[in-house]
Design a protein around this motif. Structure first.
Motif, PDB file in Angstrom:
ATOM      1  N   GLY A 327      18.768   8.463  13.617  1.00  0.00           N
ATOM      2  CA  GLY A 327      18.021   9.647  13.225  1.00  0.00           C
ATOM      3  C   GLY A 327      17.765  10.554  14.417  1.00  0.00           C
ATOM      4  O   GLY A 327      18.236  10.310  15.519  1.00  0.00           O
ATOM      5  N   GLU A 328      17.030  11.621  14.170  1.00  0.00           N
ATOM      6  CA  GLU A 328      16.680  12.582  15.220  1.00  0.00           C
ATOM      7  C   GLU A 328      15.167  12.698  15.316  1.00  0.00           C
ATOM      8  O   GLU A 328      14.437  12.495  14.337  1.00  0.00           O
ATOM      9  CB  GLU A 328      17.295  13.950  14.920  1.00  0.00           C
ATOM     10  N   PHE A 329      14.705  13.040  16.514  1.00  0.00           N
ATOM     11  CA  PHE A 329      13.272  13.158  16.789  1.00  0.00           C
ATOM     12  C   PHE A 329      13.029  14.468  17.521  1.00  0.00           C
ATOM     13  O   PHE A 329      13.636  14.729  18.554  1.00  0.00           O
ATOM     14  CB  PHE A 329      12.819  11.976  17.647  1.00  0.00           C
ATOM     15  N   GLY A 330      12.166  15.315  16.956  1.00  0.00           N
ATOM     16  CA  GLY A 330      11.851  16.587  17.589  1.00  0.00           C
ATOM     17  C   GLY A 330      10.358  16.727  17.797  1.00  0.00           C
ATOM     18  O   GLY A 330       9.548  16.249  16.993  1.00  0.00           O
ATOM     19  N   LEU A 331       9.973  17.391  18.876  1.00  0.00           N
ATOM     20  CA  LEU A 331       8.559  17.508  19.238  1.00  0.00           C
ATOM     21  C   LEU A 331       8.278  18.933  19.692  1.00  0.00           C
ATOM     22  O   LEU A 331       8.847  19.410  20.666  1.00  0.00           O
ATOM     23  CB  LEU A 331       8.238  16.512  20.356  1.00  0.00           C
ATOM     24  N   ASP A 332       7.404  19.613  18.950  1.00  0.00           N
ATOM     25  CA  ASP A 332       7.021  20.988  19.280  1.00  0.00           C
ATOM     26  C   ASP A 332       5.504  21.020  19.434  1.00  0.00           C
ATOM     27  O   ASP A 332       4.773  20.703  18.481  1.00  0.00           O
ATOM     28  CB  ASP A 332       7.471  21.938  18.178  1.00  0.00           C
ATOM     29  N   THR A 339       3.756  19.522  16.222  1.00  0.00           N
ATOM     30  CA  THR A 339       4.602  19.247  15.065  1.00  0.00           C
ATOM     31  C   THR A 339       5.684  18.254  15.472  1.00  0.00           C
ATOM     32  O   THR A 339       6.431  18.506  16.427  1.00  0.00           O
ATOM     33  CB  THR A 339       5.265  20.535  14.528  1.00  0.00           C
ATOM     34  N   VAL A 340       5.720  17.144  14.798  1.00  0.00           N
ATOM     35  CA  VAL A 340       6.772  16.148  15.021  1.00  0.00           C
ATOM     36  C   VAL A 340       7.732  16.225  13.838  1.00  0.00           C
ATOM     37  O   VAL A 340       7.314  16.100  12.672  1.00  0.00           O
ATOM     38  CB  VAL A 340       6.197  14.728  15.139  1.00  0.00           C
ATOM     39  N   THR A 341       9.001  16.447  14.129  1.00  0.00           N
ATOM     40  CA  THR A 341      10.030  16.550  13.095  1.00  0.00           C
ATOM     41  C   THR A 341      11.022  15.409  13.233  1.00  0.00           C
ATOM     42  O   THR A 341      11.559  15.170  14.315  1.00  0.00           O
ATOM     43  CB  THR A 341      10.780  17.894  13.201  1.00  0.00           C
ATOM     44  N   LEU A 342      11.218  14.703  12.150  1.00  0.00           N
ATOM     45  CA  LEU A 342      12.204  13.616  12.109  1.00  0.00           C
ATOM     46  C   LEU A 342      13.406  14.081  11.294  1.00  0.00           C
ATOM     47  O   LEU A 342      13.313  15.015  10.508  1.00  0.00           O
ATOM     48  CB  LEU A 342      11.597  12.362  11.469  1.00  0.00           C
TER      49      LEU A 342
END
Length: 347
Positions: A327-332, A339-342
């Motif tokens: 998967g992917e992990f994004g952090l803003d 905001t954490v986006t998976l």
């Protein structure tokens, strides 16, 4: 051969079989003898390379480093063979004569080269996996030491006040502080165990998970535990992801972090969108944001060192869970929240 799977064994067999099939025409040419020297040299090369492929298939199966990636290497081998077969077929159709043993030698060269490409590709992947493994161990080592040292200092502070606690109220306060420290240590222990399971790998089987149901189930618990928190959910009921048992824990970590670190009354939004065959769950909070040094470490923009290792295992667990399931992990993050986006594959 501990890491070999039935598919890996079949892939190794395919590499060896290609080698054996390509060896036969050149072996027959050598046994026939005669002919110009260049032709004999070509036939010798056409025997050595296929024989090497036969041996390589077995050795790759025996090597734990490559055994888990054998289908990928076999795919490269098949690609090299198929491409040159197509070229040789076009040459033959054009009317250019080409002895069978010469064609087999050319196929051997192409297949052997593509096997080497496949092995190098696997070595690159393995190097990346080892780098992530070292990252996990470094984070666990430093965070555990940091947390234990931090809690030990609290306990020493409590100990220094015990003798001065001469009233029931002061003793009750100290008891509550010790209980709080014990709870934090217990939570660290639980998160550490979950993180170790991710690091060890183990069962990586996945099942279709109803994202809406999983989110609602977790949110229901946290609404009961934190009645002052506002938790909004916007997740379509038809969304499914292909993940393991860690997915629920991932949601728990994100929602709990969003509540615990909020500025004032927690305001958490849990949503999800879809892009192709990928589902993107997202958790947004109204907290103070994550410090840039911590954010850049978790985002893998800088190396981990003694000063920058991020404070807490929760987000690292989420990051590693996404790694485990491709998967992917994004952090803003900024001063107004995080905001954490998976991003997880759908079944």
């Amino acid at each position: 051969m501990q890491n070999a799977t039935p598919l890996g064994t079949l892939a190794a067999g395919l590499i060896s079989l290609i080698g054996f099939v390509l060896l036969v025409p050149n072996a027959q040419r050598l046994l026939a003898g005669g002919g110009p020297t260049p032709a004999l040299v070509l036939a010798v090369l056409g025997v050595l390379l296929p024989a090497a492929l036969v041996v390589i298939g077995y050795l790759l199966l025996r090597d734990d480093t490559t055994a888990t990636h054998l289908p990928q290497i076999a795919g490269w081998a098949a690609l090299g063979t198929a491409l040159l077969v197509l070229i040789l077929a076009l040459i033959s159709l054009s009317g250019v004569p080409l002895p069978l043993y010469a064609g087999a030698t050319l196929l051997s060269v192409s297949t052997f080269a593509h096997v080497i490409i496949g092995v190098r590709d696997v070595q690159r992947i393995r190097a990346e996996e080892l780098a992530i493994q070292r990252e996990k161990l470094a984070v666990l080592n430093r965070l555990v030491r940091h947390n234990l040292r931090h809690e030990a200092q609290y306990l020493l502070g409590v100990e220094s006040e015990v003798e001065r606690a001469d009233t029931p109220e002061s003793r009750a306060e100290l008891s509550e502080r010790v209980r709080t420290i014990a709870n934090r240590l217990s939570e660290t222990h639980d998160t550490l165990n979950r993180s170790q399971e991710i690091i060890k790998g183990g069962d990586r089987s996945t099942t279709p998970i109803d994202v809406h149901h999983a989110v609602e189930d977790v949110v229901r618990e946290y609404r009961a535990t934190y009645p002052d928190a506002t938790i909004a959910v916007d997740v379509p009921t038809e969304y499914r992801v292909s993940a393991g048992r860690e997915f629920r824990t991932v949601l728990e970590e994100l929602i709990e972090n969003a509540i615990v670190y909020a500025d004032g009354a927690p305001d958490v939004q849990v949503s999800a969108t879809k892009s192709g065959r990928r589902i993107k769950p997202e958790v947004t909070d109204n907290g103070p944001g994550i410090p840039e040094p911590d954010r850049s470490v978790i985002a893998r923009e800088v190396e981990i060192d003694q000063m920058t290792h991020a404070q807490g295992l929760g987000l690292w667990f989420v990051r590693w869970a996404m790694d485990a399931y491709d998967g992917e992990f994004g952090l803003d993050t900024d001063g107004n929240g995080t905001t954490v986006t998976l991003e997880v594959a759908s079944p």
